[in-house]
Write a protein that holds these residues in place. Structure first.
Motif, mmCIF file in Angstrom:
data_model
loop_
_atom_site.group_PDB
_atom_site.id
_atom_site.type_symbol
_atom_site.label_atom_id
_atom_site.label_comp_id
_atom_site.label_asym_id
_atom_site.label_seq_id
_atom_site.Cartn_x
_atom_site.Cartn_y
_atom_site.Cartn_z
ATOM 1 N N PHE A 201 -9.298 -3.430 8.576
ATOM 2 C CA PHE A 201 -8.589 -4.602 8.094
ATOM 3 C C PHE A 201 -8.851 -5.759 9.040
ATOM 4 N N GLN A 202 -9.484 -6.788 8.530
ATOM 5 C CA GLN A 202 -9.782 -7.993 9.303
ATOM 6 C C GLN A 202 -9.060 -9.152 8.616
ATOM 7 N N LYS A 203 -7.855 -9.464 9.105
ATOM 8 C CA LYS A 203 -7.021 -10.448 8.421
ATOM 9 C C LYS A 203 -7.642 -11.832 8.406
ATOM 10 N N TYR B 257 0.431 -6.836 1.073
ATOM 11 C CA TYR B 257 -0.045 -5.471 1.247
ATOM 12 C C TYR B 257 -1.435 -5.371 0.617
ATOM 13 N N LEU B 258 -2.203 -4.471 1.147
ATOM 14 C CA LEU B 258 -3.507 -4.147 0.577
ATOM 15 C C LEU B 258 -3.572 -2.650 0.337
ATOM 16 N N PHE B 259 -4.242 -2.288 -0.741
ATOM 17 C CA PHE B 259 -4.307 -0.896 -1.147
ATOM 18 C C PHE B 259 -5.731 -0.521 -1.564
ATOM 19 N N GLN C 21 -2.762 -2.576 13.462
ATOM 20 C CA GLN C 21 -3.409 -1.268 13.493
ATOM 21 C C GLN C 21 -3.905 -0.891 12.109
ATOM 22 N N ASN C 22 -5.140 -0.410 12.073
ATOM 23 C CA ASN C 22 -5.717 0.004 10.805
ATOM 24 C C ASN C 22 -5.089 1.308 10.324
ATOM 25 N N ALA C 23 -4.822 1.378 9.019
ATOM 26 C CA ALA C 23 -4.218 2.569 8.440
ATOM 27 C C ALA C 23 -5.243 3.699 8.351
ATOM 28 N N THR C 24 -4.733 4.917 8.485
ATOM 29 C CA THR C 24 -5.571 6.117 8.391
ATOM 30 C C THR C 24 -4.814 7.188 7.624
ATOM 31 N N GLN D 278 -2.139 -0.752 3.518
ATOM 32 C CA GLN D 278 -2.121 -1.508 4.775
ATOM 33 C C GLN D 278 -1.159 -2.684 4.643
ATOM 34 N N GLU D 279 -0.238 -2.802 5.571
ATOM 35 C CA GLU D 279 0.632 -3.970 5.606
ATOM 36 C C GLU D 279 -0.061 -5.063 6.418
#
Lengths: 114, 116
Positions: B68-70, B33-35, B57-60, B51-52
């Motif tokens: 988010f670019q994995k 996860y990213l926060f 899909q990018n979180a909003t 963001q998982e």
């Protein structure tokens, strides 16, 4: 909604003294995390507990110890305090089943060592 | 070990404008996860957005969105219609998914000032 409670909010100690910080997680949360944030720094993970057992350990000095009690509150015990221990100490809690990734932070305890 | 890098120690933006804060991370994990956390002068840590990694899909969240670019291990925060109350330190944070521990690893932070 109930939040994470930390006490005391402010603490002033002298070098070589001991300090105890308390954390009361959100009701039904079973996991507690402790973080240390030095002046102008990012929070650093110290230690965590899940169901009263230590689940992980970070950069916590040997002078520090912590535990989680049967009511899930946690205490961080700090002995032989040093000037460098002056920091903001955060406690965060989460529920392992419904939202292990969602950590709710308390307001922090500001420890000043003189 | 995971690392989080925020390359912008300070940024400023005019009220009502848009600003983007950068964050890159390094990990060998695939599930995480990213926060973005906000820390205003009160020093309270406030979750802004999550963001998982498995979600493309990018979180909003209202005026806050992420890019988010994995593959690039990049996770930037865009704040639209900036408000004076957005003035704060913003920390990007990483958390491994699964296992028995969910500790957060933070970046050094970006101090955002919104000017009237």
């Amino acid at each position: 909604a109930a939040g994470v409670i930390q006490s005391p909010r402010h603490l002033i100690k002298e070098k070589r003294e001991t300090a105890t910080l308390k954390c009361y997680p959100i009701p039904r949360h079973d996991t507690v995390y402790w973080y240390q944030q030095g002046p102008g720094q990012d929070p650093q993970f110290l230690i965590s507990f899940y169901e009263k057992m230590q689940s992980d350990k970070g950069s916590i000095p040997d002078r520090f110890s912590a535990q989680q009690f049967s009511d899930y509150h946690s205490e961080l015990n700090m002995s032989s305090l040093e000037l460098g221990d002056s920091a903001l100490y955060f406690c965060a809690s989460s529920h392992s089943g419904t939202g292990a990734y969602e950590q709710y932070f308390g307001p922090g305890t500001r420890l000043t060592v003189t | 070990a995971q690392t989080v890098t925020q390359s912008q120690p300070e940024m400023s933006v005019q009220e009502a404008e848009t600003v983007t804060l950068s964050c890159t991370y390094d990990t060998s994990e695939n599930n995480y996860y990213l926060f973005w956390y906000k820390q205003p002068p009160s020093r309270q840590m406030i979750l802004v957005i999550r963001q998982e990694a498995y979600k493309q899909q990018n979180a909003t969240e209202n005026r806050f969105s992420v890019n988010f670019q994995k593959a690039a291990k990049s996770f930037s925060l865009k704040i639209s219609d900036s408000q004076l109350g957005d003035t704060a330190m913003y920390f990007c944070a990483f958390m491994i998914s699964g296992g028995s521990n969910y500790k957060l690893t933070f970046g050094k932070g970006t101090l955002l000032t919104v000017n009237p």
